[in-house]
Scaffold this active site. Structure first.
Site, short mmCIF file in Angstrom:
data_model
loop_
_atom_site.label_atom_id
_atom_site.label_comp_id
_atom_site.label_asym_id
_atom_site.label_seq_id
_atom_site.Cartn_x
_atom_site.Cartn_y
_atom_site.Cartn_z
N LEU A 1 97.32 60.33 20.15
CA LEU A 1 96.49 61.78 20.78
C LEU A 1 96.99 63.25 19.20
O LEU A 1 96.34 63.94 19.14
CB LEU A 1 97.67 62.02 21.72
CG LEU A 1 97.68 63.57 22.52
CD1 LEU A 1 96.95 64.48 23.00
CD2 LEU A 1 98.88 64.79 22.50
N HIS B 1 93.43 52.50 23.67
CA HIS B 1 93.30 51.66 22.28
C HIS B 1 93.15 50.29 22.54
O HIS B 1 93.28 49.63 21.87
CB HIS B 1 94.36 51.68 21.39
CG HIS B 1 95.06 53.28 21.09
ND1 HIS B 1 93.73 53.83 20.77
CD2 HIS B 1 95.73 54.27 21.66
CE1 HIS B 1 94.72 55.45 20.63
NE2 HIS B 1 95.98 55.38 21.50
N GLN C 1 102.00 60.48 22.31
CA GLN C 1 102.50 60.55 24.21
C GLN C 1 103.70 59.46 24.04
O GLN C 1 103.83 58.44 22.95
CB GLN C 1 101.18 59.95 25.04
CG GLN C 1 100.86 60.15 26.60
CD GLN C 1 100.77 59.38 27.09
OE1 GLN C 1 99.13 59.23 26.72
NE2 GLN C 1 100.71 58.74 28.63
N ARG D 1 89.83 63.93 27.34
CA ARG D 1 90.78 62.41 27.17
C ARG D 1 91.42 61.98 27.90
O ARG D 1 91.88 61.48 28.36
CB ARG D 1 91.07 62.87 25.22
CG ARG D 1 91.45 61.72 24.92
CD ARG D 1 92.69 61.86 23.60
NE ARG D 1 92.97 61.02 23.18
CZ ARG D 1 94.07 60.32 22.88
NH1 ARG D 1 95.10 61.07 23.83
NH2 ARG D 1 93.85 59.36 22.30
#
Length: 294
Positions: free
Chosen positions: A88, A187, A11, A112
């Site tokens: 990703l 994260h 991303q 996700r």
């Protein structure tokens, strides 16, 4: 023989118009994606930058475009010796290595992206140019924040509570501090609830042993072909840092000489250029670049 790694972007690498020249050659996968998602990848890639930047659209679009490009390279007989991806992008790497099939991978990416888009609370800020020992020491003693993306010696993203992220920005002098327009603290341990839900989706997908080694964001100390290991690492990925700097160190230590970034943008080759001197860098983000590759 030159050892080559294929890297897949995450991303932030998206751009309006990406994949526009893949509508014919990628038709089968684009149709398959529309059936899974309920909306058109091609149409979303031609929408506004603001719309494409929404997590629930960005991630499936990047995964699908990158997967089509990887298929085209393979059709030319070009193969990697190792694959990896940034956040990703790790899911595209798993597809490329035959760990998951395209449809299963896209279903995972869909789940996700929806879970991450629904996350609330927390913040992320990119830091560029800083005293690394001071930053690491300050983060270590500050509750509620971690280095979520360790991209290079001089570029990281911190993630955590709004207060903790701001306290790091106040305490550590940087050349630039850029707040990211995200819904949550990706994260980081703050994604635990989303990660628990995502683990249920992962449990439904068959993970095959890889055809080429994969190096994970979670543990970049060694590459693996084990499907069981890669599933365990995928379960941890949403709450764990992206250790891209360490991935670059692995490439240098294991004498990889060429990187092909498969997908939109040049973010990863840019990071590798600064971290692995002498690496040959190739970008494959469109059909013309596919035809030139090899």
């Amino acid at each position: 023989m030159t050892k080559t790694v294929w890297v897949f972007p995450g991303q932030g690498s998206q751009s309006v118009g990406m994949g526009a020249d893949l509508l014919v050659v990628g038709k089968e996968k684009l149709d398959q994606a529309e059936a899974i998602l309920g909306w058109s990848i091609a149409e979303k890639c031609q929408s506004s930058a603001e719309e494409l930047a929404k997590t629930q659209f960005t991630q499936p679009c990047l995964y699908t475009v990158s997967a089509i490009l990887a298929d085209l390279l393979k059709a030319k007989g070009i193969k990697p010796d190792l694959v990896t991806g940034h956040s990703l992008g790790e899911y595209t790497a798993l597809y490329c290595a035959g760990v998951i099939d395209f449809a299963a991978g896209l279903e995972l990416v869909k789940q996700r992206s929806l879970l991450m888009a629904a996350a609330s609370g927390g913040a992320m800020t990119a830091l560029i140019g800083f005293d690394r020992p001071l930053l690491e020491e300050t983060v270590a003693k500050t509750e509620g924040v971690i280095i979520a993306n360790d991209n290079s010696d001089s570029q990281v993203v911190i993630s955590g509570t709004n207060e903790a992220v701001q306290s790091i920005c106040d305490a550590v002098k940087t050349k630039r501090a850029i707040p990211l327009a995200v819904s949550g603290a990706f994260h980081s341990p703050m994604m635990a609830e989303a990660a628990t839900k995502f683990a249920l989706a992962l449990a439904q997908v068959e993970f095959n042993d890889a055809s080429v080694p994969v190096i994970s964001n979670v543990d970049p100390s060694e590459a693996t072909k084990s499907g069981a290991t890669l599933r365990d690492l995928a379960i941890k990925q949403m709450t764990s840092p992206v250790r891209w700097r360490q991935i670059c160190n692995y490439l240098a230590a294991n004498e990889f000489k060429q990187t092909i970034e498969v997908g939109p943008g040049k973010v990863l080759t840019g990071l590798i250029k600064r971290s692995v001197p002498g690496m040959a860098l190739v970008n494959v983000s469109n059909l013309e670049q596919v035809e030139k590759a090899g």
